[in-house]
Write an enzyme that holds these catalytic residues in place. Structure first.
Site, PDB file in Angstrom:
ATOM      1  CG  HIS A 384      10.671  18.070   1.692  1.00  0.00           C
ATOM      2  ND1 HIS A 384       9.777  17.121   2.095  1.00  0.00           N
ATOM      3  CD2 HIS A 384      11.817  17.415   1.420  1.00  0.00           C
ATOM      4  CE1 HIS A 384      10.374  15.926   2.083  1.00  0.00           C
ATOM      5  NE2 HIS A 384      11.609  16.084   1.685  1.00  0.00           N
ATOM      6  CD  GLU A 483      16.844   9.816   6.955  1.00  0.00           C
ATOM      7  OE1 GLU A 483      16.972  11.046   6.988  1.00  0.00           O
ATOM      8  OE2 GLU A 483      16.475   9.201   5.960  1.00  0.00           O
TER       9      GLU A 483
HETATM   10  C1  NOJ Z   1      14.288  10.406   3.394  1.00  0.00           C
HETATM   11  C2  NOJ Z   1      15.154  11.568   3.738  1.00  0.00           C
HETATM   12  O1  NOJ Z   1      16.485  11.175   3.953  1.00  0.00           O
HETATM   13  C3  NOJ Z   1      14.593  12.237   4.965  1.00  0.00           C
HETATM   14  O2  NOJ Z   1      15.447  13.274   5.395  1.00  0.00           O
HETATM   15  C4  NOJ Z   1      13.202  12.732   4.670  1.00  0.00           C
HETATM   16  O3  NOJ Z   1      12.663  13.251   5.849  1.00  0.00           O
HETATM   17  C5  NOJ Z   1      12.306  11.607   4.164  1.00  0.00           C
HETATM   18  N1  NOJ Z   1      12.931  10.887   3.119  1.00  0.00           N
HETATM   19  C6  NOJ Z   1      10.985  12.149   3.639  1.00  0.00           C
HETATM   20  O4  NOJ Z   1      11.187  12.865   2.472  1.00  0.00           O
END
Ligand code: NOJ
Length: 689
Positions: A384, A483
């Site tokens: 990541h 999210e």
């Molecule tokens: C936004 C991304 O869409 C999400 O998946 C991620 O967890 C966060 N940023 C942190 O990088």
């Protein structure tokens, strides 16, 4: 090195039919060309020396005469006093093979019209226009050839218009907003839109569906669309911070401006216009590019039960990573995404872009131990890179960061660009979608290809089909993901979300939505009004309805324990031989069937909006003479997204191509089905092969 997949592409191309007819049409002011099925027609004409195009279907105008050309900095406009030097027509047909995708083989069949213009005045400049007309739409682009009186130049405005023949209904999201593409689509008459993103999907009064987008966005600014009450929509390029739209030099080509045309909304989804307008695969050895499913240390952070930064609930610990690796190994997942693995996430991490370090793991995350443990279990770690939209800091570390992950056997990375705008290497504030970032995103894709790294980009540039050229560019966000259900102020994605997204955002390309939440109401978590607006069966159907070559099972893994519905996520494929949209109505329902590329199995996903409905699905796409076991994950009789979302009815029946299935979908519900040949038929098939 050439593996079997790229070899078969070569065979198909060399067998394909390709012929060229060359017609020179001198001093004619209007040139027309029809699509191969002769239903769509594009006309180019000079009106008093100014270039225009128009588009019709069945002789009915869809786009009425629309202006073309450019305003350049410090130069006279490149849009008038032209004469037609030459018009050349040709036909092209090929079948090419996708490295991965919704359909294995793609027909690319178009008629092309190449227009060469020259200014009719001293120090004349040249401009070419290429039109490709397909059965499913139009692509056109500008070429500015090498020439005496135009070298380096700056585009202040691209004059391309899309003059609508009526006040079409449009589905749109706004531009120049804090959350980039992460807005809910609104529907209104075209006359009421301001500046909107593409894909811009529309319906004409006579029931034709259109979608304006662009293909092969390379070293140019993204095109947005400026509305107007007189229905003449206009290309509006996202500017640099100094107001210039594009900094370039001759010779150059713009991206393709594309208009998909469909008689049924589902045909927009089945169209390959955008991919066909892109260039062929540039990666020779594609053996390392693998569509896959993954789990991850992720949802806990969005719920607020874990943190990316240090502290007692830090998610990315060695112990937690091992727990996820064990789960992935036991359930056959390719990988585990681990976010918050590196230092510098403490505090308001979205402001930490300047200090993020991409080679320094958090003290309680032993990357060596974790990746070693994963390798022993046959599981991959997905790396990541959250950049906080600080491009200078990221680009300085980029190559080292890729090498760093690669030494631990990591070959897929999720990147992120959280921020209202980005901070460039020079310290200027740029939009995510201007030429500066188009260059950056592509640089990352190309460097990742060099290091054999697959990418999943969040806060991306919209997809314009470059996955054809760079198939390591697997998937991206570019819409409101799962999210939003955890923390959005408005409570999350609305119940009809998946009946709109397939016809709008998804026309651009794959979407890493991250489905698979089983604890749909997460009552223990932080926000009282947030939840998933759908049933459990719908959550499964998303794996089919939303295409992504990397699909996540996004919930906390404990929530999958003893859940019979989890079998569907374990089984479902992510790489497809065929895709068929079985029925669709934008904003109401959609059903898609996809055939696995690596087995004889089919999968069906069906989703409704807030209303319950029954859909009849003829299974006539199945193989003749084969019986299939249909494993059905349906909303139970009493299911309803807001009152009883978990009620699911899982059962099996035997079907064949004469079966008509009745899909009963609850309000806010869906259905997911796996169809696999019965054991006997499976053995017979194996024997035949
Ligand atoms: C936004 C991304 O869409 C999400 O998946 C991620 O967890 C966060 N940023 C942190 O990088």
């Amino acid at each position: 090195m050439c593996n079997s997949r790229s070899f078969s592409v070569f065979v198909l191309l060399s067998l394909s039919l390709f012929f060229l007819t060359c017609q020179l049409l001198h001093s004619q002011d209007s040139v027309k060309i029809l699509s191969p099925d002769e239903l769509n027609q594009v006309t180019f004409q000079l009106i008093d020396g100014e270039p225009f195009y128009q588009l019709s279907r069945h002789g009915q105008p869809l786009i009425t005469p629309s202006r073309l050309g450019f305003i350049l900095k410090g130069e006279r406009p490149l849009s008038r006093q032209f004469r037609l030097l030459r018009a050349e027509k040709s036909t092209f047909q090929e079948i090419w093979e996708q490295v991965w995708g919704e359909d294995k083989l793609i027909l690319n069949h178009y008629n092309e019209m190449r227009i060469e213009l020259e200014e009719d005045q001293p120090n004349s400049r040249k401009l070419n226009l290429i039109f490709r007309i397909y059965d499913d739409g139009l692509g056109f682009r500008y070429e500015i050839p090498e020439q005496e009186y135009l070298h380096d130049f700056q585009i202040m405005d691209e004059l391309t218009e899309f003059a609508l023949a009526g006040d079409y209904e449009v589905w749109w999201i706004p531009v120049y907003k804090y959350h980039r593409y992460e807005y809910l689509f609104q529907k209104s008459p075209a006359s009421q839109i301001d500046t909107v993103h593409t894909p811009l999907t529309m319906k004409t009064p006579s029931g034709i569906y259109l979608s304006i987008h662009e293909a092969n966005l390379t070293d140019y600014a993204a095109m947005t669309i400026l509305g107007s009450q007189n229905l003449v929509l206009k290309c509006d390029l996202v500017p640099w911070s100094d107001g210039v739209k594009v900094k370039t030099a001759a010779p150059m080509k713009t991206p393709w401006r594309s208009i998909q045309i469909a008689e049924q909304p589902g045909d927009l989804i089945q169209s390959h216009l955008i991919l066909n307008l892109n260039e062929p695969n540039k990666i020779q050895d594609v053996s390392w590019i693998k569509p896959a499913k993954y789990v991850g240390i992720w949802w806990g952070m969005h719920l607020g039960t874990n943190t990316w930064g240090s502290g007692p609930t830090h998610g990315a610990t060695t112990a937690n990573a091992k727990k996820y690796i064990d789960f992935a190994a036991k359930n056959g997942f390719y990988g585990v995404l681990i976010e918050g693995w590196n230092v510098d996430w403490d505090g308001t991490w979205w402001e930490n872009g300047e200090i993020f370090n991409f080679t320094r793991p958090h003290p309680d995350y032993n990357i060596e131990e974790v990746t070693h443990y994963a390798a022993e279990k046959g599981v991959k770690i997905i790396g990541h890179h959250e950049t906080g939209a600080h491009i200078g800091n990221y680009e300085r570390q980029l190559e080292d960061a890729f090498k760093y992950f690669k030494q631990f056997g990591i070959d897929a990375i999720k990147t992120g660009y959280v921020g209202q705008d980005v901070i460039s290497t020079e310290g200027t504030h740029e939009w995510h979608h201007g030429q500066y970032m188009v260059r950056h995103y592509r640089k990352v894709v190309e460097l990742a290809a060099k290091y054999q790294i697959m990418l999943d980009v969040h806060e991306p540039i919209k997809d314009t089909g470059i996955r054809r050229t760079w198939p390591n560019m697997m998937t991206r966000e570019g819409a409101r993901g799962q999210e939003y259900n955890a923390w959005a102020e408005d409570g999350g994605n609305p119940v009809d979300y998946f009946t709109i997204i397939p016809f709008t955002r998804m026309l651009a390309g794959p979407f890493d939505y991250t489905p698979g939440i089983f604890d749909l109401e997460f009552r223990h978590a932080r926000k009282p009004n947030n939840r998933v607006r759908g049933t459990l069966a719908k959550e499964l159907a998303i794996y089919i309805v939303i295409y992504s070559p990397l699909h996540m099972a996004a919930d906390l893994i404990d929530n999958y324990e003893n859940q019979p519905a989890f079998k569907f996520i374990k089984d479902v494929a992510v790489d497809w031989e065929f895709t068929r949209v079985l029925n669709a109505s934008i904003g109401e329902y959609i059903t898609i069937a996809r055939k696995d590329r690596n087995s004889p199995n089919w999968y069906i996903g069906s989703i409704t909006n807030g209303e319950n409905r029954t859909l009849e699905i003829p299974l006539s796409f199945l193989d003749e003479g084969t019986k299939y076991v249909a494993e059905i994950y349906a909303d139970a009789q009493e299911a309803q997204w807001d009152k009883n979302p978990l009620a699911i009815d899982i059962h099996q029946i035997i079907v064949d191509r004469d079966t008509i299935l009745k899909l009963k979908l609850a309000a806010g519900g869906g259905q997911a089905i796996r169809l696999s040949p019965t054991y006997e038929d499976h053995l017979l098939k194996k024997n035949e092969n």
